[in-house]
Design an enzyme around this catalytic site. Sequence first.
Site, PDB file in Angstrom:
ATOM      1  N   GLU A  78      14.758  -7.537   1.797  1.00 54.56           N
ATOM      2  CA  GLU A  78      14.627  -6.610   2.939  1.00 54.56           C
ATOM      3  C   GLU A  78      13.128  -6.454   3.173  1.00 54.56           C
ATOM      4  O   GLU A  78      12.442  -5.811   2.382  1.00 54.56           O
ATOM      5  CB  GLU A  78      15.236  -5.244   2.591  1.00 54.56           C
ATOM      6  CG  GLU A  78      16.740  -5.226   2.483  1.00 54.56           C
ATOM      7  CD  GLU A  78      17.438  -5.140   3.833  1.00 54.56           C
ATOM      8  OE1 GLU A  78      16.749  -5.127   4.870  1.00 54.56           O
ATOM      9  OE2 GLU A  78      18.673  -5.097   3.826  1.00 54.56           O
ATOM     10  N   ASN A  90       7.635   3.303   0.525  1.00 55.49           N
ATOM     11  CA  ASN A  90       7.748   4.138   1.733  1.00 55.49           C
ATOM     12  C   ASN A  90       9.022   4.971   1.824  1.00 55.49           C
ATOM     13  O   ASN A  90       9.045   5.962   2.547  1.00 55.49           O
ATOM     14  CB  ASN A  90       7.512   3.299   2.993  1.00 55.49           C
ATOM     15  CG  ASN A  90       8.535   2.225   3.189  1.00 55.49           C
ATOM     16  OD1 ASN A  90       9.191   1.801   2.225  1.00 55.49           O
ATOM     17  ND2 ASN A  90       8.703   1.773   4.411  1.00 55.49           N
ATOM     18  N   CYS A 141       9.599   0.371   7.900  1.00 58.90           N
ATOM     19  CA  CYS A 141       9.712  -1.044   8.266  1.00 58.90           C
ATOM     20  C   CYS A 141      10.186  -1.204   9.704  1.00 58.90           C
ATOM     21  O   CYS A 141      10.017  -2.264  10.286  1.00 58.90           O
ATOM     22  CB  CYS A 141      10.641  -1.752   7.302  1.00 58.90           C
ATOM     23  SG  CYS A 141      12.103  -0.810   6.947  1.00 58.90           S
TER      24      CYS A 141
HETATM   25  P1  NAP Z   1       5.022  -4.485  -1.630  1.00 57.25           P
HETATM   26  O1  NAP Z   1       3.581  -4.389  -1.867  1.00 57.25           O
HETATM   27  O2  NAP Z   1       5.622  -5.822  -1.367  1.00 57.25           O
HETATM   28  O3  NAP Z   1       5.713  -3.797  -2.895  1.00 57.25           O
HETATM   29  C1  NAP Z   1       7.112  -3.641  -2.975  1.00 57.25           C
HETATM   30  C2  NAP Z   1       7.532  -3.663  -4.440  1.00 57.25           C
HETATM   31  O4  NAP Z   1       7.291  -4.959  -4.970  1.00 57.25           O
HETATM   32  C3  NAP Z   1       6.743  -2.686  -5.310  1.00 57.25           C
HETATM   33  O5  NAP Z   1       7.602  -2.149  -6.294  1.00 57.25           O
HETATM   34  C4  NAP Z   1       5.704  -3.589  -5.946  1.00 57.25           C
HETATM   35  O6  NAP Z   1       5.218  -3.110  -7.175  1.00 57.25           O
HETATM   36  C5  NAP Z   1       6.539  -4.838  -6.155  1.00 57.25           C
HETATM   37  N1  NAP Z   1       5.769  -6.060  -6.357  1.00 57.25           N
HETATM   38  C6  NAP Z   1       4.549  -6.382  -5.877  1.00 57.25           C
HETATM   39  N2  NAP Z   1       4.188  -7.609  -6.321  1.00 57.25           N
HETATM   40  C7  NAP Z   1       5.201  -8.068  -7.097  1.00 57.25           C
HETATM   41  C8  NAP Z   1       5.437  -9.251  -7.843  1.00 57.25           C
HETATM   42  N3  NAP Z   1       4.545 -10.237  -7.879  1.00 57.25           N
HETATM   43  N4  NAP Z   1       6.596  -9.367  -8.521  1.00 57.25           N
HETATM   44  C9  NAP Z   1       7.503  -8.383  -8.507  1.00 57.25           C
HETATM   45  N5  NAP Z   1       7.343  -7.232  -7.826  1.00 57.25           N
HETATM   46  C10 NAP Z   1       6.214  -7.084  -7.113  1.00 57.25           C
HETATM   47  O7  NAP Z   1       5.472  -3.560  -0.409  1.00 57.25           O
HETATM   48  P2  NAP Z   1       5.092  -2.035  -0.117  1.00 57.25           P
HETATM   49  O8  NAP Z   1       3.697  -1.986   0.374  1.00 57.25           O
HETATM   50  O9  NAP Z   1       5.501  -1.147  -1.224  1.00 57.25           O
HETATM   51  O10 NAP Z   1       6.100  -1.722   1.082  1.00 57.25           O
HETATM   52  C11 NAP Z   1       5.800  -1.994   2.391  1.00 57.25           C
HETATM   53  C12 NAP Z   1       6.564  -3.198   2.914  1.00 57.25           C
HETATM   54  O11 NAP Z   1       7.951  -3.029   2.677  1.00 57.25           O
HETATM   55  C13 NAP Z   1       6.413  -3.344   4.405  1.00 57.25           C
HETATM   56  O12 NAP Z   1       6.234  -4.702   4.732  1.00 57.25           O
HETATM   57  C14 NAP Z   1       7.743  -2.836   4.935  1.00 57.25           C
HETATM   58  O13 NAP Z   1       8.093  -3.315   6.193  1.00 57.25           O
HETATM   59  C15 NAP Z   1       8.684  -3.305   3.879  1.00 57.25           C
HETATM   60  N6  NAP Z   1       9.926  -2.541   3.904  1.00 57.25           N
HETATM   61  C16 NAP Z   1      11.081  -3.154   4.302  1.00 57.25           C
HETATM   62  C17 NAP Z   1      12.263  -2.420   4.372  1.00 57.25           C
HETATM   63  C18 NAP Z   1      13.567  -3.039   4.773  1.00 57.25           C
HETATM   64  O14 NAP Z   1      14.600  -2.448   4.478  1.00 57.25           O
HETATM   65  N7  NAP Z   1      13.588  -4.181   5.421  1.00 57.25           N
HETATM   66  C19 NAP Z   1      12.242  -1.069   4.044  1.00 57.25           C
HETATM   67  C20 NAP Z   1      11.039  -0.483   3.651  1.00 57.25           C
HETATM   68  C21 NAP Z   1       9.880  -1.230   3.568  1.00 57.25           C
HETATM   69  P3  NAP Z   1       3.829  -2.299  -7.272  1.00 57.25           P
HETATM   70  O15 NAP Z   1       4.027  -1.064  -6.487  1.00 57.25           O
HETATM   71  O16 NAP Z   1       3.688  -2.048  -8.736  1.00 57.25           O
HETATM   72  O17 NAP Z   1       2.758  -3.194  -6.703  1.00 57.25           O
END
Ligand code: NAP
Length: 475
Positions: A250, A154, A284
């Site tokens: 995060e 995002n 987020c």
């Molecule tokens: P996500 O599905 O958890 O993916 C985040 C990253 O993790 C991607 O690079 C993904 O790779 C990787 N990943 C997925 N499964 C993994 C595994 N088993 N081992 C290692 N890496 C893995 O999250 P998203 O949909 O991209 O992002 C949305 C979430 O992020 C929301 O919950 C949002 O609130 C949170 N967020 C938090 C913050 C903060 O600063 N607190 C900021 C922004 C977003 P792939 O893309 O290859 O699957």
Amino acid sequence: MATTALERKLLIAGEWVETGDWIEVRSPYDGTVVGRVPAAGAGETRRALDAAEQAMRQPLAAHERAAILDRVAAALAERHDELARTISAEAGKPMKAARVEAQRAVSTFTMAAVEARKLAGDVVPMDASPAGAGKLAFTLRLPIGIVGAISPFNFPLNLVAHKVAPALAAGCAVVLKPASQTPLSALLLAELATEAGLRAGWLNVVCGPASAIGDVLVEDERVRMISFTGSAGVGWGLRERAARKKVSLELGNATPVIVAADADLEDAAARLAGNAFSFAGQSCISVQRIYIERVVYDAFLALFLPLVESLKVGDPADEDTDVGPLIAQSERDRVLSWIDEARAGGADVLAGGELEGELLRPTVIAAAPPAAKVASEEVFGPVCTVAPYDTLEEAIALANGTRYGLQAGIFTRAVGDALRAARELEFGGVTVNEAPTFRADQMPYGGVKDSGNTREGPAYAVREMTEERVVVLQI
Ligand code: NAP
């Protein structure tokens, strides 16, 4: 329309690398291919770690790290337009928001350069105890080691910046795995870092299947820290598996905000309408749950709903679009099903709740049952709930009624109420008379409860990415 397709390669050991397999990056808006990147696996990730290990054998002095970070900041500013268009094309982020993200990445690198220049330990007052008399002691802040960075879709540029810039400031080499949906901005940043003089191995970028790359980052002992931003399930899972590493998380939120009767309602309505729906709620800290003091509930909605209805839904490449697509059709369908669940539980949909073409309109839901997903889970879509409250105590309890704790907000003119909310809201950050979606990049930013266990912002991340060593001198 999305920008022209472009091909980028992985960065490993200072080389731009192909693997023979490609990941197509498609516009979430119209499905057109906007680029492609090679798909890496465990082998490339290990090679990236070899390169990072090799790089760290010849540390960069603080002035060199700072100068590189400053040059990257300058390049980010210079190539603002290209960066904003890349973010918009791959993430489907409206240009207005993509431009803000690209500008913020300049701040993130600039602040990291400041931290590189002032990274220092402390002097320990040794004669404060009899045991220390006659001794002098100070601490050194040393790089923790190789940082494995995993970033979400995002904020494909600035959340990569929040990992890479502080790691370099701290003297750590990085192996970065960007989200598979949005690798282009990260690889463009890597190009800028290389052009800024960052030597081979200090930054390596591998794209590809999350489990294959993630497993290497978890299992390889040379990775001393995993810095993860993404969903709670994946993040906490990584932390459990990497018990002997530092794992900074995060994660998500179900962002609440309280609007008290004495607030400037016009200002609150304008800030919240913008921040509940920008980038279709895929931040987020997108405003999700609005609690309004009952005596001004109708007055607030009379100001808020027309602003929501006036948001422009459409092509993210248009400079005047406010709300674009969700990252994938499956995500759009999930959010629609959550709206339907709330409706079935007796909720009133006051705005949106349906598609405009292929895009989900900004949706405002009243009387959502507390257990409905839109009221209790992270929606990550263009949806917010509104509900009345009678006392501040009740509003704070409602806001706290979530497993998340990233940021929350209150609009009020009463300083005492604002400070009470700041103390009692169980979140990593509380905004007063500002939407809780607000973030400046030098702020400490991070959550409590399920939202994470760390603070980003270069000054705070550098602290996490260094270890303190005490040096004791007999004098
Ligand atoms: P996500 O599905 O958890 O993916 C985040 C990253 O993790 C991607 O690079 C993904 O790779 C990787 N990943 C997925 N499964 C993994 C595994 N088993 N081992 C290692 N890496 C893995 O999250 P998203 O949909 O991209 O992002 C949305 C979430 O992020 C929301 O919950 C949002 O609130 C949170 N967020 C938090 C913050 C903060 O600063 N607190 C900021 C922004 C977003 P792939 O893309 O290859 O699957």
